[in-house]
Design an enzyme around this catalytic site. Structure first.
Site, mmCIF file in Angstrom:
data_model
loop_
_atom_site.group_PDB
_atom_site.id
_atom_site.type_symbol
_atom_site.label_atom_id
_atom_site.label_comp_id
_atom_site.label_asym_id
_atom_site.label_seq_id
_atom_site.Cartn_x
_atom_site.Cartn_y
_atom_site.Cartn_z
ATOM 1 N N TYR A 114 -1.575 0.328 10.591
ATOM 2 C CA TYR A 114 -1.828 -0.350 9.299
ATOM 3 C C TYR A 114 -0.602 -0.224 8.384
ATOM 4 C CZ TYR A 114 -3.672 -0.874 4.533
ATOM 5 O OH TYR A 114 -3.857 -1.247 3.221
ATOM 6 N N GLU A 146 0.223 3.594 1.777
ATOM 7 C CA GLU A 146 0.309 4.004 3.185
ATOM 8 C C GLU A 146 1.721 3.760 3.737
ATOM 9 O OE1 GLU A 146 -1.615 5.102 6.099
ATOM 10 O OE2 GLU A 146 -2.648 6.125 4.502
ATOM 11 N N SER A 184 0.815 -1.222 0.000
ATOM 12 C CA SER A 184 0.000 0.000 0.000
ATOM 13 C C SER A 184 0.842 1.263 0.000
ATOM 14 C CB SER A 184 -0.875 -0.013 1.254
ATOM 15 O OG SER A 184 -1.411 1.260 1.495
HETATM 16 P P1 NAP Z 1 -11.514 -4.777 1.819
HETATM 17 O O1 NAP Z 1 -12.660 -4.479 0.918
HETATM 18 O O2 NAP Z 1 -11.505 -4.183 3.177
HETATM 19 O O3 NAP Z 1 -11.370 -6.360 1.932
HETATM 20 C C1 NAP Z 1 -10.565 -6.938 2.937
HETATM 21 C C2 NAP Z 1 -10.716 -8.437 2.846
HETATM 22 O O4 NAP Z 1 -9.879 -9.036 3.845
HETATM 23 C C3 NAP Z 1 -12.137 -8.951 3.089
HETATM 24 O O5 NAP Z 1 -12.413 -9.953 2.157
HETATM 25 C C4 NAP Z 1 -12.049 -9.540 4.488
HETATM 26 O O6 NAP Z 1 -12.958 -10.611 4.721
HETATM 27 C C5 NAP Z 1 -10.625 -10.087 4.449
HETATM 28 N N1 NAP Z 1 -10.109 -10.395 5.790
HETATM 29 C C6 NAP Z 1 -10.148 -9.613 6.895
HETATM 30 N N2 NAP Z 1 -9.648 -10.273 7.939
HETATM 31 C C7 NAP Z 1 -9.279 -11.494 7.500
HETATM 32 C C8 NAP Z 1 -8.722 -12.638 8.119
HETATM 33 N N3 NAP Z 1 -8.422 -12.670 9.427
HETATM 34 N N4 NAP Z 1 -8.464 -13.737 7.362
HETATM 35 C C9 NAP Z 1 -8.783 -13.730 6.051
HETATM 36 N N5 NAP Z 1 -9.322 -12.690 5.402
HETATM 37 C C10 NAP Z 1 -9.579 -11.587 6.128
HETATM 38 O O7 NAP Z 1 -10.138 -4.314 1.122
HETATM 39 P P2 NAP Z 1 -9.832 -3.978 -0.413
HETATM 40 O O8 NAP Z 1 -10.066 -2.531 -0.640
HETATM 41 O O9 NAP Z 1 -10.462 -4.991 -1.285
HETATM 42 O O10 NAP Z 1 -8.241 -4.163 -0.443
HETATM 43 C C11 NAP Z 1 -7.649 -5.424 -0.731
HETATM 44 C C12 NAP Z 1 -6.223 -5.429 -0.200
HETATM 45 O O11 NAP Z 1 -5.474 -4.384 -0.812
HETATM 46 C C13 NAP Z 1 -6.098 -5.198 1.300
HETATM 47 O O12 NAP Z 1 -5.015 -5.952 1.749
HETATM 48 C C14 NAP Z 1 -5.781 -3.713 1.416
HETATM 49 O O13 NAP Z 1 -5.086 -3.459 2.610
HETATM 50 C C15 NAP Z 1 -4.912 -3.532 0.180
HETATM 51 N N6 NAP Z 1 -4.911 -2.191 -0.398
HETATM 52 C C16 NAP Z 1 -6.095 -1.600 -0.721
HETATM 53 C C17 NAP Z 1 -6.092 -0.347 -1.339
HETATM 54 C C18 NAP Z 1 -7.380 0.334 -1.717
HETATM 55 O O14 NAP Z 1 -7.336 1.564 -1.962
HETATM 56 N N7 NAP Z 1 -8.486 -0.377 -1.819
HETATM 57 C C19 NAP Z 1 -4.854 0.284 -1.628
HETATM 58 C C20 NAP Z 1 -3.670 -0.388 -1.291
HETATM 59 C C21 NAP Z 1 -3.701 -1.633 -0.694
HETATM 60 P P3 NAP Z 1 -14.413 -10.387 5.398
HETATM 61 O O15 NAP Z 1 -15.321 -9.964 4.282
HETATM 62 O O16 NAP Z 1 -14.746 -11.711 5.949
HETATM 63 O O17 NAP Z 1 -14.247 -9.293 6.422
HETATM 64 O O1 G4F Z 2 -10.753 6.651 2.549
HETATM 65 P P1 G4F Z 2 -9.749 6.551 3.638
HETATM 66 O O2 G4F Z 2 -10.188 5.944 4.915
HETATM 67 O O3 G4F Z 2 -8.522 5.781 2.997
HETATM 68 P P2 G4F Z 2 -6.974 5.688 3.387
HETATM 69 O O4 G4F Z 2 -6.736 5.972 4.815
HETATM 70 O O5 G4F Z 2 -6.216 6.511 2.401
HETATM 71 O O6 G4F Z 2 -6.681 4.135 3.155
HETATM 72 C C1 G4F Z 2 -7.100 3.441 1.970
HETATM 73 O O7 G4F Z 2 -6.107 3.579 0.987
HETATM 74 C C2 G4F Z 2 -4.836 2.973 1.320
HETATM 75 C C3 G4F Z 2 -3.886 3.241 0.146
HETATM 76 O O8 G4F Z 2 -3.272 4.477 0.303
HETATM 77 C C4 G4F Z 2 -5.063 1.499 1.537
HETATM 78 F F1 G4F Z 2 -3.875 0.883 1.796
HETATM 79 C C5 G4F Z 2 -6.040 1.285 2.675
HETATM 80 O O9 G4F Z 2 -6.300 -0.105 2.821
HETATM 81 C C6 G4F Z 2 -7.350 1.999 2.345
HETATM 82 O O10 G4F Z 2 -7.959 1.323 1.253
HETATM 83 O O11 G4F Z 2 -9.171 8.009 3.990
HETATM 84 C C7 G4F Z 2 -8.668 8.861 2.977
HETATM 85 C C8 G4F Z 2 -8.420 10.235 3.560
HETATM 86 C C9 G4F Z 2 -7.610 10.247 4.868
HETATM 87 O O12 G4F Z 2 -6.645 11.290 4.803
HETATM 88 C C10 G4F Z 2 -8.619 10.587 5.943
HETATM 89 O O13 G4F Z 2 -8.089 11.296 7.048
HETATM 90 O O14 G4F Z 2 -9.681 10.819 3.887
HETATM 91 C C11 G4F Z 2 -9.561 11.481 5.136
HETATM 92 N N1 G4F Z 2 -10.893 11.573 5.749
HETATM 93 C C12 G4F Z 2 -11.499 12.735 6.107
HETATM 94 N N2 G4F Z 2 -12.665 12.488 6.686
HETATM 95 C C13 G4F Z 2 -11.688 10.563 6.102
HETATM 96 C C14 G4F Z 2 -12.820 11.132 6.693
HETATM 97 N N3 G4F Z 2 -11.562 9.231 5.953
HETATM 98 C C15 G4F Z 2 -12.567 8.445 6.401
HETATM 99 N N4 G4F Z 2 -12.479 7.112 6.242
HETATM 100 N N5 G4F Z 2 -13.687 8.967 7.017
HETATM 101 C C16 G4F Z 2 -13.857 10.311 7.201
HETATM 102 O O15 G4F Z 2 -14.864 10.764 7.753
#
Ligand code: NAP
Ligand code: G4F
Length: 339
Positions: free
Chosen positions: A151, A129, A127
């Site tokens: 995280y 992050e 990520s």
């Molecule tokens: P998500 O919608 O939150 O999905 C997370 C998945 O992890 C769900 O299927 C959840 O299952 C599963 N999980 C949670 N705890 C677990 C456990 N103990 N054992 C097995 N599975 C478990 O996340 P996403 O947005 O699809 O992201 C996919 C991956 O990419 C994650 O690793 C995230 O950190 C990473 N990532 C995401 C972004 C982004 O912007 N979306 C960016 C960079 C990296 P349940 O449904 O059962 O809870």
């Molecule tokens: O949507 P967010 O919660 O995503 P964040 O923290 O960027 O994380 C996501 O992207 C990562 C990749 O860079 C992934 F690795 C991670 O798993 C996840 O998918 O927050 C985005 C921004 C932050 O700066 C937060 O402070 O939005 C700001 N924000 C402002 N108000 C808020 C809110 N975020 C959330 N969730 N809720 C609020 O009310």
């Protein structure tokens, strides 16, 4: 028929990836946690033919069992506690699942293949992050990490474990350093979906305002459907490597609000947005913007959905969901009012 095992198949990315691999002719296996996971019908309808295997990233034997049954050519480790906000409140659990879970998945492959790790190609969902308090703008593969949340720290551990298994055991293990990617399937806790769902409800008169934290933070937001394609491309290369996947554009939460409210015809959103200290983070990642040059040059990847199109797609989807709920409630009220 190639075989793929996906952890996190019930999540946003897991669903898009499962759908895409099925369309490519893969036999898809998904790791499913819990006794009666409510997301099974969604997974089965979007990924027809998927084979769901019980397992949890905190439980090594279940991961070994899943690899033994699936006999995968490719493993995509997407499972994680992925919500940064919760990672301060549940730091230990985040470390166990998001961090140690990567090591367990790698060990499961090593044990199930009898040390022949090169039999299985492994993708780790790293990520942006990890860049945290960014050392340069934009961030690229060589940018040093400085994670700002439990995280981010857990993801950095998983990232280096993936690199270590590549260097120690010759594993075809790659790490995709993905910037934020969103879609109509995004969880409602993330800011994009929280905004698009809230705006749809405001437009339909269901709620008055949205409570948010920091409106100044900036993110590089792309479309999840594009990003799972990058994951697959990484595993089709001749040699394993790590790639940044991003759009190269950054937008603030304020800009997100501008586009979202404009879609429903509201120009001045100030009275509909409340700032609430509960949604500010103990340490913030202020500006994330990635340089996807390597992914574009080596993988032939590029994003196809821009920021405005993405936000409008999410608003339109949330409007449809909310209208359906209003209709259902009205039908139920009519039934109840009949003598
Ligand atoms: P998500 O919608 O939150 O999905 C997370 C998945 O992890 C769900 O299927 C959840 O299952 C599963 N999980 C949670 N705890 C677990 C456990 N103990 N054992 C097995 N599975 C478990 O996340 P996403 O947005 O699809 O992201 C996919 C991956 O990419 C994650 O690793 C995230 O950190 C990473 N990532 C995401 C972004 C982004 O912007 N979306 C960016 C960079 C990296 P349940 O449904 O059962 O809870
Ligand atoms: O949507 P967010 O919660 O995503 P964040 O923290 O960027 O994380 C996501 O992207 C990562 C990749 O860079 C992934 F690795 C991670 O798993 C996840 O998918 O927050 C985005 C921004 C932050 O700066 C937060 O402070 O939005 C700001 N924000 C402002 N108000 C808020 C809110 N975020 C959330 N969730 N809720 C609020 O009310």
């Amino acid at each position: 028929m190639p075989r793929a095992l996906i952890t996190g198949i019930t999540g946003q990315d897991g669903l898009y990836l499962g759908e895409m691999l099925t369309a490519k002719g893969y036999e898809v296996f998904g790791l499913l946690r819990g006794q009666s996971n409510p997301k099974v019908p969604t997974v089965e309808s979007l990924v027809p033919g998927v084979q769901l295997l019980e397992g949890d990233l905190t439980d090594l034997p279940s991961l070994i069992g899943a690899v033994e049954i699936a006999q995968p050519d490719e493993v995509y480790n997407l499972g994680a506690i992925s919500f940064v906000g919760v990672s301060w409140r549940q730091a230990e659990l985040t470390g166990e699942i998001t961090g140690m879970g990567v090591l367990r998945m790698l060990e499961a492959i090593r044990i199930a293949t009898g040390n022949e790790m090169d039999k299985v190609r492994f993708y780790q969902a790293s990520s942006s992050e990890m860049f945290g308090k960014v050392r340069e703008v934009p961030q690229r593969e060589s940018t040093p990490f400085h994670p700002r949340s439990p995280y981010g720290v857990a993801k950095t551990f998983g990232h280096y474990m993936t690199v270590n298994y590549r260097e120690s055991y010759g594993a075809f293990a790659v790490s995709g350093i993905l910037f934020n990617h969103e879609s109509p399937r995004r969880g409602i806790e993330f800011v994009t979906r929280k905004v698009t769902r809230g705006v749809a409800r405001i437009a339909l008169g269901v709620q008055e305002s949205i409570s948010l934290g920091n409106l100044e933070s900036r993110r590089d937001w792309g479309f999840a459907g594009d990003y799972v394609d990058a994951m697959w491309r990484m595993l089709q290369q001749d040699t394993p490597d790590d790639y940044v996947v991003a759009t190269g554009e950054t937008h603030s939460i304020r800009e997100l609000l501008d586009v979202a409210f404009a879609r429903v015809g509201i120009d001045d959103w100030s009275r509909h947005v409340v700032q609430d200290p509960r949604f500010f983070r103990p340490a913030e990642v202020d500006i994330l913007v990635g340089d996807p040059t390597k992914a574009m040059d080596k993988l032939g990847w590029k994003p196809t959905v821009g920021f405005q199109e993405l936000v409008e797609m999410m608003i339109d989807n949330d409007l449809a969901i909310e209208r359906e709920q209003i209709d259902r409630a009205e039908r139920a009220a009519t039934r109840l009012s009949r003598p």
